[in-house]
Design an enzyme around this catalytic site. Structure first.
Site, PDB file in Angstrom:
ATOM      1  N   ASP A 102       0.837  -1.200   0.000  1.00  0.00           N
ATOM      2  CA  ASP A 102       0.000   0.000   0.000  1.00  0.00           C
ATOM      3  C   ASP A 102       0.875   1.255   0.000  1.00  0.00           C
ATOM      4  O   ASP A 102       1.701   1.445   0.890  1.00  0.00           O
ATOM      5  CB  ASP A 102      -0.923  -0.016   1.226  1.00  0.00           C
ATOM      6  CG  ASP A 102      -2.098   0.935   1.071  1.00  0.00           C
ATOM      7  OD1 ASP A 102      -1.887   2.090   0.661  1.00  0.00           O
ATOM      8  OD2 ASP A 102      -3.231   0.510   1.359  1.00  0.00           O
ATOM      9  N   SER A 150      -7.133   4.146  -1.263  1.00  0.00           N
ATOM     10  CA  SER A 150      -6.930   2.701  -1.164  1.00  0.00           C
ATOM     11  C   SER A 150      -8.221   1.923  -1.366  1.00  0.00           C
ATOM     12  O   SER A 150      -8.184   0.753  -1.754  1.00  0.00           O
ATOM     13  CB  SER A 150      -6.336   2.337   0.204  1.00  0.00           C
ATOM     14  OG  SER A 150      -5.015   2.795   0.278  1.00  0.00           O
ATOM     15  N   ASP A 349       2.270   2.879   3.158  1.00  0.00           N
ATOM     16  CA  ASP A 349       1.385   4.023   2.911  1.00  0.00           C
ATOM     17  C   ASP A 349       1.412   5.028   4.068  1.00  0.00           C
ATOM     18  O   ASP A 349       1.495   6.232   3.856  1.00  0.00           O
ATOM     19  CB  ASP A 349      -0.037   3.493   2.703  1.00  0.00           C
ATOM     20  CG  ASP A 349      -1.076   4.591   2.650  1.00  0.00           C
ATOM     21  OD1 ASP A 349      -1.060   5.357   1.672  1.00  0.00           O
ATOM     22  OD2 ASP A 349      -1.900   4.691   3.579  1.00  0.00           O
ATOM     23  N   ASP A 392      -1.597  -0.124  -4.600  1.00  0.00           N
ATOM     24  CA  ASP A 392      -2.833   0.535  -5.009  1.00  0.00           C
ATOM     25  C   ASP A 392      -2.570   1.939  -5.548  1.00  0.00           C
ATOM     26  O   ASP A 392      -3.305   2.457  -6.363  1.00  0.00           O
ATOM     27  CB  ASP A 392      -3.826   0.571  -3.839  1.00  0.00           C
ATOM     28  CG  ASP A 392      -3.170   0.945  -2.521  1.00  0.00           C
ATOM     29  OD1 ASP A 392      -1.953   1.254  -2.494  1.00  0.00           O
ATOM     30  OD2 ASP A 392      -3.872   0.944  -1.489  1.00  0.00           O
TER      31      ASP A 392
END
Ligand code: NAG
Ligand code: NAG
Ligand code: ZN
Length: 627
Positions: A102, A150, A349, A392
């Site tokens: 992510d 996301s 992320d 993503d």
């Protein structure tokens, strides 16, 4: 070279001009079809004819072989041991492991690779395991924006369709879409999710839940344990986010209601573990009884750079991934169907949102390790299987360069600055907050085991007693030196950290200090639109994903690999019927305008809202943002 030798070469060089001319004439004649003047007959002539014929035959052979090879490549992928293959897909028992990094963009890889080379003294051709399995790149936009979140990103993977930012496996018209995990379950596969963030966060949620907006984490928790039109679709969950599974009457709950989701899970047959001791009891998978719910933190599992100092409290991503692989492998041993497992390096992320390069490189290394373990599993296992990995989106607009001054910059960034840091900015902000709140924890006594709130809101300053600001500044200096390896903090930097009214949370300030010193740049505390990488265990098995693709094609590939077309249609129909029947299981409704494509409408924000005068990125930086 001695001067006298130069002419030697030219003296002995054959006079090639003539022969060049001749072959050009011959080529001309071939192209124009005009007859060539026979110049000479005899042995030399026939030798040239012979050579020419040989060249034509050899060329034809090469072309035929190339065509045959290509045809063979198109009609059959490499067939690793054991599987039956048809049309580039296995037809027998098989496993699919989908890995999500992510928020990891291409620069995250450059940064991490150089970091590891520098700090461990490895040569410049040393690369990550990920680097050796790159097969393509993915375009990430959602239906509502050029920059995805996301939720829309994971919906592209789970349903193979574009949707709006915030959608949890729901389409722009608010119809739920069946997911590859739900379809796999229907087809007889076992299913699992492994994450380092909350199990109810967008990426895992998109595989086993359907709500109109990602904020409905209470509903997501219920669906994940089987309060779902399809019943229970998950066999295994390992990660964080316990707080949404506990009733609001319990310590450590973050639910709005008193629903006991752990209790519900147990009623539906789940075995529940919630701490390191419970995890150790799983014995890396051989001690697992499915279905299993393992939640090891109230919210997120701490960043790897901090977690490794708290190994007695939290399992690592790699440990959880290996546990899941063994458990699912063993449980499908006697089945003619394998398993579908999603493993997410969730907090790459978060490090991007926090603009924290220290946290980020350690998150990427932890993900690389888990990726490597999955590859090892596939190599060992005699069941057919593929690993596909991607992100993503990118987070932070990370740049492996930063101009700090007016003068034209030198071409450097400094991994050794990151190497001297031993803690994340988030962790240091927790420590500073607790110190200011009067808990007087000495620097780096990592007594703060469980971050009480989300990383985005928890570290804003709390009021300090003005009396001992000198002591506070000394505390901050110690924290910077022992936690970040920074001993050249300016008075201005220290004052900002001590100032509890600074609009930036302390974590942003710590992260900015280390980023500037390492000359690493960030353009946003949010996501960016850059293409992200696609990885696979074997480029032959994931052939349709080679090159540049739309993120939805990754979802479509997974459904095709597992041959789930029929099941996807069936579960989507049932979900739609469940949605039409109402009862609000998909959470609150959503205004059309929130769903639509906001498109390319510049509204003069620059003039209206001005800029931060710090010359750095971010607005006020403290509003709760969406990952
Ligand atoms: C807990 O949830 C119930 C509804 O289930 C609600 O009535 C109650 O006010 C909540 N308590 C707290 C402290 O939020
Ligand atoms: C890292 O820490 C060591 C020991 O404190 C120090 O000598 C060195 O200068 C530091 N390196 C960087 C790049 O800050
Ligand atoms: Zn994010």
């Amino acid at each position: 070279m001695p001067r006298g030798q130069e002419p030697l070469l030219s003296q002995h060089r054959p006079s090639s001009d003539r022969s060049d001319d001749r072959s050009m004439e011959e080529e001309d004649a071939l192209l124009t079809g005009q007859k060539q003047e026979p110049r000479k007959q005899g042995w030399a002539f026939w030798r040239e004819i012979g050579l020419f014929a040989w060249a034509v035959i050899a060329t034809a052979l090469v072309i035929i072989l190339a065509v045959l090879y290509q045809h063979q490549q198109q009609t059959s992928s490499p067939q690793p041991s054991g599987g039956d293959w048809k049309n580039g897909r296995p037809t027998g028992k098989r496993n699919l492991i989908f890995m999500v990094s992510d928020g990891m963009g291409p620069t995250s890889l450059s940064l991490t690779r150089s970091f590891r080379q520098t700090v461990t003294g490895l040569p410049i051709d040393d690369v990550l395991v990920l680097d050796q399995h790159l097969i393509g790149s993915s375009r990430t936009r959602s239906s509502s924006s050029l920059i995805t979140d996301s939720a829309a990103g994971a919906t592209a993977f789970s349903c193979g369709q574009k949707s709006y930012n915030g959608a949890i496996s729901v389409l722009p018209n608010r119809d739920p879409c069946g997911t590859v995990l739900e379809a796999a379950k229907r087809a007889g596969y076992l299913t699992g999710l492994v994450v380092t963030t909350r199990m109810t966060d967008a990426t895992p949620a998109c595989f086993a839940a359907h709500v109109n907006t990602r904020g409905e984490e209470d509903k997501i928790a219920e669906q994940e344990v089987g309060e779902h039109p399809l019943g229970r679709v998950l066999d295994l969950m390992l990660g964080g986010g316990r707080c949404h599974f506990l009733p609001n009457t319990t310590d450590g709950s973050c639910r709005d209601d008193d629903v006991d989701v752990v209790g519900l899970a147990k009623k539906k047959g789940f075995n529940y573990v919630s701490d390191r001791k419970g995890f150790d009891g799983l014995n890396f998978g051989t001690g697992v009884k499915l279905p299993l719910l393992g939640l090891f933190a109230d919210t997120d599992i701490p960043y790897e750079v901090d977690r490794r100092n708290m190994d007695d409290v939290y399992p690592s991503l790699d440990e959880m991934a290996r546990t899941a692989l063994t458990a699912l492998h063993d449980a499908t041993e006697d089945s003619d169907k394998g398993f579908f497992l999603m493993v997410e390096g969730s907090r790459i992320d978060h490090a991007g949102h926090g603009n924290d390069p220290v946290a980020q490189v350690h998150e990427v290394l932890a993900y690389d390790k888990a990726f490597s373990s999955v590859l090892d599993f596939l190599k060992r296992d005699d069941v057919e299987g593929v690993l596909v990995g991607t992100s993503d989106h990118e987070t932070g607009g990370l740049a492996a360069a930063r101009q700090l001054h007016d003068a034209y910059p030198e071409y450097h960034w400094f991994p050794s600055v990151l190497a001297n840091a031993s803690h994340s900015a988030e962790n240091l902000a927790y420590q500073l907050r607790d110190h200011i709140a009067g808990k007087h924890i000495s620097p780096l006594d990592t007594g703060i085991r469980t971050p009480p709130r989300s990383p985005d809101s928890s570290d804003s300053h709390s009021p300090s007693s003005s009396s001992d600001s000198k002591e506070l500044k000394q505390y901050i200096r110690n924290l910077l030196s022992t936690g970040l390896g920074i001993s050249d903090a300016t008075e201005k930097e220290i004052t900002r950290l001590a100032d509890t009214s600074d609009p930036w949370p302390a974590s942003y300030l710590f992260a900015d200090m280390i980023s500037r010193r390492a000359q690493v740049g960030w353009t946003t505390h949010g996501h960016s639109a850059v293409d992200v990488n696609i990885y696979a265990s074997d480029p032959g098995q994931a052939k349709p994903l080679r090159g540049n693709h739309e993120n939805t094609e990754i979802g479509q590939f997974m459904a095709e690999y597992l041959d789930l077309d029929g099941e996807l249609k069936a579960v989507t129909k049932e979900l739609k019927e469940g949605a039409d029947a109402g009862a609000g299981w998909m959470g609150r409704g959503l205004d059309d305008e929130k769903v639509g494509n906001r498109g390319d409408h510049y509204e003069g924000d620059f003039k209206k809202r001005g800029l931060m005068d710090c010359g750095c990125v971010g607005g006020t930086g403290v509003e709760g943002h969406v990952h």
